[in-house]
Design an enzyme around this catalytic site. Structure first.
Site, PDB file in Angstrom:
ATOM      1  N   HIS A   1       5.188   5.933  11.581  1.00  0.00           N
ATOM      2  CA  HIS A   1       4.651   5.847  10.215  1.00  0.00           C
ATOM      3  C   HIS A   1       3.658   7.011  10.074  1.00  0.00           C
ATOM      4  O   HIS A   1       2.453   6.815  10.043  1.00  0.00           O
ATOM      5  CB  HIS A   1       3.961   4.489  10.044  1.00  0.00           C
ATOM      6  CG  HIS A   1       3.671   4.082   8.630  1.00  0.00           C
ATOM      7  ND1 HIS A   1       3.770   4.939   7.554  1.00  0.00           N
ATOM      8  CD2 HIS A   1       3.277   2.882   8.118  1.00  0.00           C
ATOM      9  CE1 HIS A   1       3.442   4.284   6.453  1.00  0.00           C
ATOM     10  NE2 HIS A   1       3.147   3.031   6.770  1.00  0.00           N
TER      11      HIS A   1
ATOM     12  N   LYS B   1      26.878  -3.166  -0.703  1.00  0.00           N
ATOM     13  CA  LYS B   1      28.349  -3.028  -0.721  1.00  0.00           C
ATOM     14  C   LYS B   1      28.855  -2.386   0.561  1.00  0.00           C
ATOM     15  O   LYS B   1      30.053  -2.148   0.704  1.00  0.00           O
ATOM     16  CB  LYS B   1      28.775  -2.167  -1.909  1.00  0.00           C
ATOM     17  CG  LYS B   1      28.330  -2.678  -3.251  1.00  0.00           C
ATOM     18  CD  LYS B   1      28.792  -1.710  -4.354  1.00  0.00           C
ATOM     19  CE  LYS B   1      28.219  -2.083  -5.700  1.00  0.00           C
ATOM     20  NZ  LYS B   1      28.453  -1.019  -6.694  1.00  0.00           N
TER      21      LYS B   1
ATOM     22  N   ARG C   1       0.798  -1.215   0.000  1.00  0.00           N
ATOM     23  CA  ARG C   1       0.000   0.000   0.000  1.00  0.00           C
ATOM     24  C   ARG C   1       0.837   1.274   0.000  1.00  0.00           C
ATOM     25  O   ARG C   1       0.587   2.214  -0.754  1.00  0.00           O
ATOM     26  CB  ARG C   1      -0.916   0.069   1.236  1.00  0.00           C
ATOM     27  CG  ARG C   1      -2.200  -0.688   1.107  1.00  0.00           C
ATOM     28  CD  ARG C   1      -2.603  -1.240   2.450  1.00  0.00           C
ATOM     29  NE  ARG C   1      -1.672  -2.283   2.823  1.00  0.00           N
ATOM     30  CZ  ARG C   1      -1.790  -3.557   2.446  1.00  0.00           C
ATOM     31  NH1 ARG C   1      -2.829  -3.942   1.770  1.00  0.00           N
ATOM     32  NH2 ARG C   1      -0.871  -4.458   2.773  1.00  0.00           N
ATOM     33  N   THR C   2       1.819   1.318   0.898  1.00  0.00           N
ATOM     34  CA  THR C   2       2.528   2.581   1.096  1.00  0.00           C
ATOM     35  C   THR C   2       3.297   2.971  -0.172  1.00  0.00           C
ATOM     36  O   THR C   2       3.187   4.100  -0.653  1.00  0.00           O
ATOM     37  CB  THR C   2       3.469   2.476   2.312  1.00  0.00           C
ATOM     38  OG1 THR C   2       2.694   2.083   3.437  1.00  0.00           O
ATOM     39  CG2 THR C   2       4.134   3.809   2.604  1.00  0.00           C
TER      40      THR C   2
ATOM     41  N   ARG D   1      11.514   3.949   3.563  1.00  0.00           N
ATOM     42  CA  ARG D   1      11.116   2.920   4.542  1.00  0.00           C
ATOM     43  C   ARG D   1      12.364   2.120   4.895  1.00  0.00           C
ATOM     44  O   ARG D   1      13.073   1.660   4.000  1.00  0.00           O
ATOM     45  CB  ARG D   1      10.028   2.009   3.995  1.00  0.00           C
ATOM     46  CG  ARG D   1       9.769   0.811   4.924  1.00  0.00           C
ATOM     47  CD  ARG D   1       8.536   0.043   4.567  1.00  0.00           C
ATOM     48  NE  ARG D   1       7.321   0.770   4.906  1.00  0.00           N
ATOM     49  CZ  ARG D   1       6.092   0.237   4.846  1.00  0.00           C
ATOM     50  NH1 ARG D   1       5.932  -1.018   4.461  1.00  0.00           N
ATOM     51  NH2 ARG D   1       5.042   0.962   5.164  1.00  0.00           N
TER      52      ARG D   1
HETATM   53  C1  NCD Z   1       1.894  -1.148   8.164  1.00  0.00           C
HETATM   54  C2  NCD Z   1       3.367  -0.925   8.321  1.00  0.00           C
HETATM   55  O1  NCD Z   1       4.135  -1.131   7.377  1.00  0.00           O
HETATM   56  O2  NCD Z   1       3.734  -0.490   9.401  1.00  0.00           O
HETATM   57  N1  NCD Z   1       1.499  -1.324   6.851  1.00  0.00           N
HETATM   58  C3  NCD Z   1       1.129  -0.202   6.151  1.00  0.00           C
HETATM   59  O3  NCD Z   1       1.934   0.641   5.861  1.00  0.00           O
HETATM   60  N2  NCD Z   1      -0.169  -0.065   5.855  1.00  0.00           N
HETATM   61  C4  NCD Z   1       1.302  -2.136   9.094  1.00  0.00           C
HETATM   62  C5  NCD Z   1       1.911  -3.496   9.213  1.00  0.00           C
HETATM   63  O4  NCD Z   1       2.836  -3.865   8.481  1.00  0.00           O
HETATM   64  O5  NCD Z   1       1.425  -4.244  10.067  1.00  0.00           O
END
Ligand code: NCD
Length: 316
Positions: free
Chosen positions: A145, A96, A66-67, A117
């Site tokens: 997040h 590396k 999703r993100t 991320r």
């Molecule tokens: C979440 C995350 O990556 O923290 N997912 C997301 O971005 N919707 C939740 C999760 O992984 O449980």
């Protein structure tokens, strides 16, 4: 392509708009971003030239569906283009031995903003310290997040009509779950919200978040069934398997809270069930048809929120 070539990365002296921690968002910025989100949602087809000629770099060192897709879709819908590294720990010079800081410095020479991320808490802050362009945190390990928390607020506002005087249960792995950690901080910025923290003792919300919220508005329990009837929002989460030291330790918590049709009968008619997704068994599929199950609508809202965040991050 022509537009991208014609417009080198902006080298403005204006302050950068990093979004690394939810505490970077005060109430007025939250409201500004939620208003922009709503504008983008209502005028979806009319934003194709907002970020024309701009490049977004998405650097993902942890898995994402999703993100990453919603950030990239948002950038395309704003007329910009995307440089993407998924599985960045294997696919970039990190393999590396290059430091995150050096990678960020270099990507900052090519793009106009970075969405990052990374598995380490604080990685986005470290990146922001060396970046010449805005850095947006798309999840730093068990840290935060913030854009998920914004889309969660947007969803609550859209579904329930307000962001204050709500009783919200955050359920599951509150120790490692970055979405709930960020959401708790943002909900605490609005008056009258009560947080019901539902977790086993070993997965309680960290003291850092708890301290920032203040004890008055927090109730804590390990009993999900008992708290459901009086809620406005039931926010279920996944036990974060990847954050445990061993499979055995994860196994102790796996399946501890499951939302079933039976549990949904205890939830008020006006309330909603949310989940950041992915779910791995903690909401039974039979619940999906319930109109109060908001999690796929919630995921959809991610697109508009990320359009608003990218527009803000790349506009001086
Ligand atoms: C979440 C995350 O990556 O923290 N997912 C997301 O971005 N919707 C939740 C999760 O992984 O449980």
């Amino acid at each position: 392509m022509r537009d991208t070539l014609a417009a080198p990365p902006a080298r403005t002296q204006a302050p950068l708009h990093h979004l690394t921690e939810p505490q970077r968002l005060d109430r007025s910025l939250i409201e500004q971003l939620l208003q922009a989100t709503s504008d983008f949602e209502q005028r979806a087809g009319q934003a194709q030239d907002r970020l024309q000629g701009r490049l977004l770099a998405t650097l993902f060192y942890e898995p994402s569906t999703r993100t990453r897709f919603s950030f990239e879709a948002a950038m395309h819908r704003l007329g910009g283009q995307v440089l993407s590294a998924q599985n960045a720990g294997q696919a970039t010079s990190a393999l590396k031995g290059e430091s995150l800081e050096d990678t960020i410095r270099v990507v900052g020479e090519y793009a106009d903003a970075i969405v990052l991320r990374h598995p380490e808490i604080g990685a986005a802050d470290r990146a922001a310290q060396v970046a010449r362009i805005s850095v947006i945190n798309a999840g730093d390990g068990a840290g935060h997040h913030p854009t998920q928390a914004l889309l969660d607020l947007y969803t609550i506002k859209k579904e329930l009509g307000r962001l204050d005087h709500l009783r919200v249960a955050l359920v599951g792995d509150l120790r490692h779950g970055r979405t709930v950690r960020s959401l708790a901080l943002l909900l605490a910025k609005f008056p009258g919200n009560e947080l019901v923290l539902v977790s086993p003792p070993g997965l309680r919300l960290g003291d850092d978040v708890r301290g920032a919220i203040g004890a008055a508005s927090i109730h804590e329990t390990d009993d999900l069934t008992g708290v459901v009837p009086r809620l406005d929002v039931l926010y279920q989460t996944r036990i974060q398997a990847e954050r445990f030291a061993s499979a055995d330790e994860y196994g102790r918590y796996r399946g501890i809270y499951v939302v079933t049709p039976e549990l949904m009968r205890r939830l008020s008619e006006h309330a909603i069930l949310m989940h950041p997704l992915p779910r791995v068994g903690e909401i039974e599929p039979q619940v999906d048809a319930d109109p109060r199950a908001a999690y796929f609508r919630q995921a959809r809202n991610g697109l508009w929120v990320r359009m608003a965040v990218l527009d803000w991050a790349m506009t001086p």
